[in-house]
Scaffold this active site. Structure first.
Site, PDB file in Angstrom:
ATOM      1  N   ALA A   1     -25.528   0.784  -8.676  1.00 34.93           N
ATOM      2  CA  ALA A   1     -26.677   1.582  -8.576  1.00 34.93           C
ATOM      3  C   ALA A   1     -26.144   2.853  -7.226  1.00 34.93           C
ATOM      4  O   ALA A   1     -26.337   3.737  -7.400  1.00 34.93           O
ATOM      5  CB  ALA A   1     -27.689   0.944  -8.226  1.00 34.93           C
TER       6      ALA A   1
ATOM      7  N   GLU B   1     -21.426   0.465   3.008  1.00 34.72           N
ATOM      8  CA  GLU B   1     -21.291  -0.913   2.201  1.00 34.72           C
ATOM      9  C   GLU B   1     -20.739  -1.895   3.297  1.00 34.72           C
ATOM     10  O   GLU B   1     -19.833  -1.561   4.050  1.00 34.72           O
ATOM     11  CB  GLU B   1     -20.166  -0.360   1.004  1.00 34.72           C
TER      12      GLU B   1
ATOM     13  N   SER C   1     -17.768   0.012  -6.105  1.00 35.83           N
ATOM     14  CA  SER C   1     -17.409   0.131  -7.703  1.00 35.83           C
ATOM     15  C   SER C   1     -16.482  -0.579  -8.268  1.00 35.83           C
ATOM     16  O   SER C   1     -15.458  -0.366  -8.819  1.00 35.83           O
ATOM     17  CB  SER C   1     -16.835   1.541  -7.584  1.00 35.83           C
TER      18      SER C   1
ATOM     19  N   CYS D   1     -19.282  -8.252 -13.181  1.00 37.20           N
ATOM     20  CA  CYS D   1     -19.424  -9.112 -14.447  1.00 37.20           C
ATOM     21  C   CYS D   1     -18.348  -9.509 -15.122  1.00 37.20           C
ATOM     22  O   CYS D   1     -18.011 -10.574 -15.963  1.00 37.20           O
ATOM     23  CB  CYS D   1     -20.381  -8.491 -15.557  1.00 37.20           C
TER      24      CYS D   1
ATOM     25  N   ASN E   1     -26.627   1.029 -13.203  1.00 34.38           N
ATOM     26  CA  ASN E   1     -26.220   2.511 -13.316  1.00 34.38           C
ATOM     27  C   ASN E   1     -27.017   3.431 -13.690  1.00 34.38           C
ATOM     28  O   ASN E   1     -27.105   4.626 -13.069  1.00 34.38           O
ATOM     29  CB  ASN E   1     -25.233   2.350 -14.395  1.00 34.38           C
TER      30      ASN E   1
END
Lengths: 446, 446
Positions: free
Chosen positions: A11, A32, A38, A42, A303
């Site tokens: 996101a 971060e 990025s 998964c 996303n």
């Protein structure tokens, strides 16, 4: 104007990149806490399954690219600890404890979710691992490589647990799974859940149901789990009992929370604070079937929500209609897919819900390679509208479920769905697609 | 009351069986000109590919079962030659020319379609074959077995021709295909059509475009095609240039015809004669995108229309909304799927049509086994509604196309389709499903 983003995963980076594309002069800063941005979280189980592959294969775009090519001020290793909504500042700390404040005009909270770690004695022992960040994946892979892991126990049987069972099994590690409940996949009808558990047990994965974990202890050989079903020895424990939204930083700033304590957002992704958006696994969404707030953290929504934040920030007016909760996972050779409400969920929501479970085939009559497909379709007797679906089979479930998802978004009745013109060829489907057969049977109950 | 059915394939037998189930006392009589009923015609290429398999594998339900278990008076080897609408009789002849009349209260014309056989000298020579009925399949298989066929030429490049190219190729037969046009798959955008033709040519199938067939001649070695591109030698010719509806018997009874001379039916499957229904490949349908009559003979519609005839005959009031023309076929390892209108069709229909062609992946970033997927999405600028889609790829096209079909039935705008919640897992899809990526790109052109 500064657009500050907390969290550089799906996101956060979707929002940051798109905001910068929409408005190249915008100051876009991302905090971060890990060293990675990025990446395809998964994909970790599939990476772990192959010893030769490195975790960095999963990085979609490197940090340098966001900085140099996109002009995003990306600050890695910075953990946001508080939001001062009055002076519009985020306080963040580095690895060595150094604190700093960053001003924002607009803020996006994209802090994601974290694995739930149950409060069990021994849960912090070496060899007791969880999987969420790329660092978790690296740690897990290193632990396997360095500790001659021959047997692993997975606590929990959710989709990450099941994907990891497949990954560890592929590496020749004996896998046992344990959960306190007696139901395997609780949102599936029992006969469909049984199909998946049979696939696992036939391939040598041991499932322990109704087992409470009392403690994890170190032994001379490795680890032992003290459980209500007796002791279970192993070399590694994977804790995979679910995730929780990282919403505390928002709650502490008096931002409203929704279901499961996720950050409540409207259809434009705005929180209760007019200068603050939230998106991704830390935020909730509206369910297209019920219209109610729900917390179903999934990658596509993260996303999509990131993009919508960027567009709304830079002058558009994008409203996301919501989610159907469409999901699919693979458990060894079995595909498990769902969308919309389960029967239990539908009944709890007050629908006059009824379901039909059918067994069909993945290919035409007499076509070689044919596999069984199980379909559950759920509808509301009062409105005749579709409410949800689930599918289980060795092939042909993952993409078929999307037809039902589209129907849910369109508010289709079962009657209408049954009349849809689906493509047929012997290698891919029976003449009547399994979904149409299920719809036909379900119509008889309406 | 007697329900008489002409034609014992998908539409005819679906109607007969269901009518008898709905109303067990109904006299249901079926006239079928061949010796076969209820078989999977679409399965023939896959059966022909395997020498050991017999054609009868494709029979879904045997004639005896329809007679003894279902009480249908099934008369094989009876070819209907005329309908006397005034005295409500069908005149039919047997193999030895014996003529008979059968009275009907309600009649279903389900005469199907036939392969178009172009008027070429030599087209009746032994070894020049076509494929529609199970007997055609048997003849083809016997011809291959008995004539040491090493090279076959297929006239036409439609989906049956392409499926047969795969079947013959699988049997080690050298295949060449020829058609007069320069375009391979005319409804696909050229770059997508090229993907499929490359797949074929790389695997050794020779494609001749722009070739008119002048004659077929017998040689000492087998057969030779005289073409505008020069002579082509072979052992067998398959004529596969399309099909035509068997509607003459209806036309001769003054029943109205629709596009392509198919029998015109309303949404309840009634012809212009109040006692006569038509269904299956001989009849037309309404297109869900245009609302206009169209002739797209496909198996699902035939089955569905057969059921609707039975239900309407026995007291229900079933209106079929129409078809989207959803279709899929396999050409060697390539899946080709479509639904709705092609760009050319959309422009011809007067839409302000625009398309987008994208290249995406079948699986997540860095997932092993990833394949390229090509998607074309077509929409109307004026209404922003989806008009059609096509997909080409080695995996993941056959079932995905149905999501667009459902969207077409629902009259969805591209904006709405782009917001649908599709299932994601690394083995099955990128986070953004290729269809969503295509929708996102298409939105920029609207």
């Amino acid at each position: 104007m500064r657009f500050l983003v907390i969290g550089g995963d799906a996101a956060g980076m979707s929002a940051a990149s798109r905001a910068k594309r929409n408005l190249p002069d915008l100051d876009v800063t991302v905090l971060e806490q890990t060293g990675d941005v990025s990446y395809s979280a998964c994909g970790m189980p599939y990476n772990i399954a192959v010893p030769e592959r490195v975790m960095d294969d999963l990085v979609v775009r490197k940090a340098e690219v966001f900085r140099s090519k996109q002009g995003i001020d990306l600050r890695l290793g910075r953990k946001a600890v508080a939001i001062d909504v009055h002076s519009r500042k985020v306080i963040h700390v580095g690895k060595d404890g150094d604190s700093e404040e960053t001003y924002y005009d607009r803020l996006l909270v994209a802090t994601g979710a974290r694995p739930v770690i149950p409060d069990i004695p021994g849960v912090s022992l070496p060899g007791v691992l969880a999987l969420k960040s790329l660092d978790d994946g690296r740690a897990l892979k290193e632990y396997i490589a360095g500790n001659n892991v021959r047997k692993a126990i997975i606590i929990g049987m959710g989709y990450i647990g099941l994907e990891m069972a497949e990954a560890l099994h592929a590496r020749g590690i004996r896998v046992e799974m344990i959960k306190p409940s007696k139901r395997f996949i609780p949102y599936l009808p029992p006969e469909m859940s049984d199909v998946v558990s049979s696939e696992l047990t036939e391939k040598g994965i041991v499932l322990h149901f109704g087992g409470e974990i009392e403690a994890i202890e170190k032994t001379s050989e490795g680890l032992t789990l003290k459980t209500s079903l007796g002791p279970l020895d192993c070399n590694m424990v994977l804790v995979s009992v679910g995730v929780a939204p990282n919403s505390e930083i928002a709650r502490d700033a008096n931002i409203s929370l929704g279901p499961n304590s996720a950050i409540a957002v409207d259809k434009r992704l705005r929180t209760s604070n007019p200068n603050i958006f939230a998106a991704g696994d830390c935020a909730d969404a509206f369910h297209v079937v019920t219209g109610k707030r729900v917390w179903i953290p999934l990658a596509l929504r993260a996303n999509r929500a990131g993009w919508a934040v960027a567009d709304n920030l830079t002058g558009d007016n994008v409203e996301l209609p919501g989610i159907a909760g469409s999901a699919v996972f693979k458990a060894l050779d079995m595909q498990v897919a769902r969308t919309g409400l389960s029967l239990d969920e539908a009944l709890k929501e007050g629908f006059d819900a009824v379901d039909e479970v059918i067994k069909s085939r993945s290919r035409a009559h007499a076509h070689q390679g044919n596999q069984t497909i199980h379909v559950q379709l759920i509808a509301d007797r009062k409105t005749r509208k579709l409410l949800g679906a689930a599918m289980v089979g060795r092939e042909g479930c993952a993409h078929r479920i999307n037809s039902v998802a589209v129907a849910l978004h369109a508010g289709m009745k079962v009657d209408e769905f049954f009349q849809t013109d689906m493509a047929y060829a012997p290698p891919f489907s029976p003449v009547w697609d399994p979904l149409l057969t299920a719809a036909n049977q379900l119509l008889k109950k309406l």
